[in-house]
Write a protein that holds these residues in place. Structure first.
Motif, PDB file in Angstrom:
ATOM      1  N   TYR A 121       0.852  -1.183   0.000  1.00 18.09           N
ATOM      2  CA  TYR A 121       0.000   0.000   0.000  1.00 18.09           C
ATOM      3  C   TYR A 121       0.894   1.241   0.000  1.00 18.09           C
TER       4      TYR A 121
ATOM      5  N   GLN B 227       0.928   5.272   1.177  1.00 21.10           N
ATOM      6  CA  GLN B 227       0.245   6.193   2.093  1.00 21.10           C
ATOM      7  C   GLN B 227       0.957   7.537   2.086  1.00 21.10           C
TER       8      GLN B 227
ATOM      9  N   ALA C  91      -5.047   8.228   3.882  1.00 20.80           N
ATOM     10  CA  ALA C  91      -5.260   6.794   4.077  1.00 20.80           C
ATOM     11  C   ALA C  91      -4.392   5.986   3.119  1.00 20.80           C
ATOM     12  N   PRO C  92      -4.096   4.751   3.480  1.00 23.24           N
ATOM     13  CA  PRO C  92      -3.370   3.868   2.558  1.00 23.24           C
ATOM     14  C   PRO C  92      -4.206   3.575   1.311  1.00 23.24           C
TER      15      PRO C  92
END
Lengths: 109, 115
Positions: free
Chosen positions: A35, A37, A42-43
């Motif tokens: 992910y 970020q 948010a991721p």
């Protein structure tokens, strides 16, 4: 115990290539996520690997070696907007995500 | 666009004053999660729901409670916030992990400040 290790911070130059490594130890394994970020946000999902090998998606590629408990995220042709934290998360036998603390990537002009 | 929405984006509360954070989703996903994330740390899972089936992580303090009144909404209640509860609270959804790992989709987060 279950554990994810990734470097705390890396620095790279705009236009270059950078590889962010992740090693994991989990009870069972059902794949690994990366992910992105950005600070204060948010991721967002980048990639998922469950089989050994390299998955390529544009400028970003992700590699997995299940036997070594190892993955990396490869970012090519770095842009300033790639400055962010990159989180590695492995899925255990219960399909729960075990998260790393993230690697903060700093891109310099 | 289908998405995960969190309100408010920023919440300031006083030490000990209860606070509720909300999350809604238009993805029609079966699973919802609440995470706490402190600066430069991994997201820490607090709760997750498979539909209405509530799952509390073993180390989630009793000070934290959650409700999911329907598929679309989920709430995080902090009964008596302490200074150590200041963090980003992330809501996430996934379709259903019963058949395997699911990609989680995150809302923008609520940053909680405790004075």
């Amino acid at each position: 115990g279950q554990n994810i290790d990734q470097p705390t911070e890396m620095t790279a130059t705009e236009g270059a290539i950078v590889q962010i490594n992740c090693t994991y130890q989990t009870s069972g394994f059902n794949g690994l996520f990366w992910y992105q970020q950005h600070a204060g946000e948010a991721p967002t999902f980048l990639s998922y690997n469950v089989l050994d090998g390299l998955e390529e998606k544009g400028r970003f590629s992700s590699f997995l070696s299940r036997s070594k408990g190892y993955s990396y995220l490869l970012l090519k042709e770095l842009q300033m907007k790639d400055s962010a934290s990159y989180l590695c998360a492995a899925t255990d036998s219960n399909y729960q995500l075990i998260w790393g603390a993230g690697t903060k990537l700093i891109i310099k002009p | 666009d289908a998405m995960v929405i969190q309100n408010p984006r920023y919440q300031v509360t006083q030490f000990g004053k209860p606070v509720t954070l909300s999350c809604s989703q238009t993805l029609n996903h079966n699973v919802m999660y609440w995470y706490q994330q402190k600066s430069s740390q991994a997201p820490k899972l607090l709760f997750h729901y498979y539909d209405k089936d509530f799952n509390n992580e073993a180390d989630t303090p009793d000070n934290f409670q959650s409700r999911r009144p329907n598929t679309s909404f989920c709430f995080l209640d902090i009964r008596s916030p302490g200074l150590g509860d200041a963090a980003m609270y992330l809501c996430a959804t996934s379709r259903d992990s019963a058949g395997g790992p699911d990609t989680q989709y995150f809302g923008p987060g609520t940053r909680l400040t405790v004075l």
